[in-house]
Design a protein around this motif. Structure first.
Motif, PDB file in Angstrom:
ATOM      1  N   MET A  62       0.908  -1.244  -0.247  1.00  0.00           N
ATOM      2  CA  MET A  62      -0.070   0.070   0.115  1.00  0.00           C
ATOM      3  C   MET A  62       0.929   1.258  -0.185  1.00  0.00           C
ATOM      4  SD  MET A  62      -2.801   1.205   2.792  1.00  0.00           S
ATOM      5  CE  MET A  62      -1.554   1.570   4.026  1.00  0.00           C
TER       6      MET A  62
ATOM      7  N   TRP B 147      -9.729  10.470  -2.928  1.00  0.00           N
ATOM      8  CA  TRP B 147      -9.678   9.413  -4.141  1.00  0.00           C
ATOM      9  C   TRP B 147      -9.733  10.360  -5.365  1.00  0.00           C
ATOM     10  CZ3 TRP B 147     -14.055  10.567  -1.198  1.00  0.00           C
ATOM     11  CH2 TRP B 147     -14.942  10.684  -1.865  1.00  0.00           C
TER      12      TRP B 147
ATOM     13  N   GLU C 234      -9.934   3.277  -6.004  1.00  0.00           N
ATOM     14  CA  GLU C 234      -9.282   3.278  -4.663  1.00  0.00           C
ATOM     15  C   GLU C 234      -9.478   4.310  -3.709  1.00  0.00           C
ATOM     16  OE1 GLU C 234      -4.882   3.053  -4.229  1.00  0.00           O
ATOM     17  OE2 GLU C 234      -5.175   1.014  -3.725  1.00  0.00           O
TER      18      GLU C 234
ATOM     19  N   GLU D 168      -8.153   6.312  -0.209  1.00  0.00           N
ATOM     20  CA  GLU D 168      -7.202   6.381   0.984  1.00  0.00           C
ATOM     21  C   GLU D 168      -8.079   6.719   2.062  1.00  0.00           C
ATOM     22  OE1 GLU D 168      -4.279   8.588  -1.134  1.00  0.00           O
ATOM     23  OE2 GLU D 168      -3.224   7.066  -2.010  1.00  0.00           O
TER      24      GLU D 168
ATOM     25  N   THR E  77      -6.506   1.539   2.589  1.00  0.00           N
ATOM     26  CA  THR E  77      -6.973   1.987   1.378  1.00  0.00           C
ATOM     27  C   THR E  77      -8.428   0.932   1.131  1.00  0.00           C
ATOM     28  OG1 THR E  77      -5.792   0.429   0.050  1.00  0.00           O
ATOM     29  CG2 THR E  77      -5.144   2.827   0.319  1.00  0.00           C
ATOM     30  N   TYR E  78      -9.336   1.161   0.411  1.00  0.00           N
ATOM     31  CA  TYR E  78     -10.456   0.237  -0.014  1.00  0.00           C
ATOM     32  C   TYR E  78     -10.883   0.724  -1.282  1.00  0.00           C
ATOM     33  CZ  TYR E  78     -13.852   3.937   1.261  1.00  0.00           C
ATOM     34  OH  TYR E  78     -14.481   5.189   1.276  1.00  0.00           O
ATOM     35  N   ASP E  79     -11.684  -0.329  -1.771  1.00  0.00           N
ATOM     36  CA  ASP E  79     -12.535  -0.195  -3.319  1.00  0.00           C
ATOM     37  C   ASP E  79     -13.771   0.558  -2.982  1.00  0.00           C
ATOM     38  OD1 ASP E  79     -13.973  -0.503  -5.688  1.00  0.00           O
ATOM     39  OD2 ASP E  79     -12.174  -2.203  -6.191  1.00  0.00           O
TER      40      ASP E  79
ATOM     41  N   GLY F 195     -17.376   1.683  -0.127  1.00  0.00           N
ATOM     42  CA  GLY F 195     -16.230   1.038   0.059  1.00  0.00           C
ATOM     43  C   GLY F 195     -15.998   0.405   1.264  1.00  0.00           C
TER      44      GLY F 195
END
Length: 368
Positions: free
Chosen positions: A1, A174, A180, A182, A201-203, A238
């Protein structure tokens, strides 16, 4: 990451009216510059769990005779009555419009929400100051700000969320063309807003049970302040925990239709209005998803303390570009016939006369 670019930047408060200090112009391809002043070391003698709390919100204040909640409400009203007494600074040049937004979010875990005051800029990456009131209504505000808003079409996006426990605030960042997001966590410690050191982080395609999105309102809309309830909009997009299913959109929020990009006069004409409600001209442009047929739509309402309610809707605003702000969401879909789903937690019915009149606006959607 990759390392997170935190968005905590220095601000200055004053006791009398001042001119807002300029902030950075962040274009579509310019990263947001930011600074962190302090990071918590867990387990240290300064850990918030070892500090004296702010007291029970249900206890009357010793000096004012008001409950903690009522004392805070009174103090926050004074801020919203004269927001120009506070200055906001951030890196570089930033043009302020003189408009303000506010939100309420408990980030100390004491059950009494803090006030978040947002100064609107022409570039719409807006600094946000956090105000907290003790049981006597005495205010403190950190010398730091977080950032909320969207730079431009395809550019940086930022948002603020809180935790379900209400014990911290998250800065999300983002880009509209990338999935993605943050995240960095911050805590309010006395008169300082400090990083907890938590980043991830995530989608953005699926909702998160760990992030509760904070919703901002115009300062002349005092309904949220009167309710003194967190103005949160449900799970942010997310970051589900492993194995956790994303909730399906509810309340009839899946519809077929066509995305149209229209100027303000064109949109007013589409809605059968003889003029734009606030004098908007052709420099105001909107991306709207026009339903094939009117449908029951579920969205949050400031008049309902932020709780979802159902109304008939014929379209949804996806994004807008004005002389004062820019959110390019949906503009790239102009002319496309699609089936889209909207989570009620990302949608709001308007509390003002903005376009499209009476129709919901949504900050996120999923293409079927």
């Amino acid at each position: 990451m990759r390392p997170l670019r935190p968005l905590l930047v220095l601000a200055t408060s004053v006791a009398t009216a001042v001119t807002l200090v300029g902030c950075a112009d962040s274009g579509a391809d310019t990263a947001v510059t930011s600074y962190v002043t302090e990071t918590i070391t867990r387990g240290s003698a300064e850990d918030p769990d070892q500090q004296e709390g702010n007291g029970d919100a249900s206890e009357p204040a010793t000096e004012t005779g008001l409950s903690h909640t009522d004392a805070a409400k009174e103090a926050y009203a004074g801020i919203l009555n004269d927001p120009g007494q506070y200055s906001f600074s951030a890196p570089g040049e930033r043009d302020f419009t003189g408009e303000y937004l506010y939100a309420l979010a408990d980030i100390t875990g004491d059950g009494v929400p803090e006030l978040l005051l947002e100064a609107v800029t022409q570039h719409n990456l807006n600094p946000v100051r956090v105000f907290s009131a003790d049981a006597d209504g005495e205010l403190t505000s950190p010398e730091d700000v977080l950032i909320d808003g969207a730079a431009s079409a395809g550019g940086s996006r930022t948002a603020l969320s809180t935790s379900p426990a209400g014990d911290r605030i998250y800065q999300e960042q983002w880009r509209s063309i990338a999935p993605e997001v943050e995240v960095e966590a911050f805590e309010l410690r006395e008169n300082n807003l400090v990083s907890t050191g938590e980043t991830w982080t995530y989608d953005m395609q699926t909702p998160s049970a760990d992030l509760v999105r904070i919703e901002f309102h115009p300062i002349n809309d005092r309904g949220p302040l009167e309710a003194m309830e967190p103005t949160t909009g449900g799970a942010a997009a997310g970051g589900n925990a492993p194995g956790e299913a994303a909730p399906a959109p509810a309340g009839g929020n899946t519809a077929s239709g066509t995305v149209r990009v229209l100027t303000a006069p064109e949109l007013a004409n589409l809605q059968g209005l003889d003029r734009t409600p606030n004098g908007e001209d052709s420099s105001y442009r909107y991306a709207v998803f026009v339903f094939d047929a009117s449908t029951t739509f579920s969205a949050q309402s400031s008049g309902n303390a932020g709780a979802p309610e159902e109304r008939q809707a014929s379209m949804v605003r996806l994004g807008q570009q004005t002389p004062y702000s820019s959110d390019g969401s949906g503009f790239e879909l102009d002319g496309q016939s699609l089936t889209l789903s909207f989570n009620p937690s990302s949608c709001w019915f308007p509390s003002d006369t903005s376009l499209p009149a009476g129709e919901p606006n949504c900050s996120a959607f999923t293409q079927q």
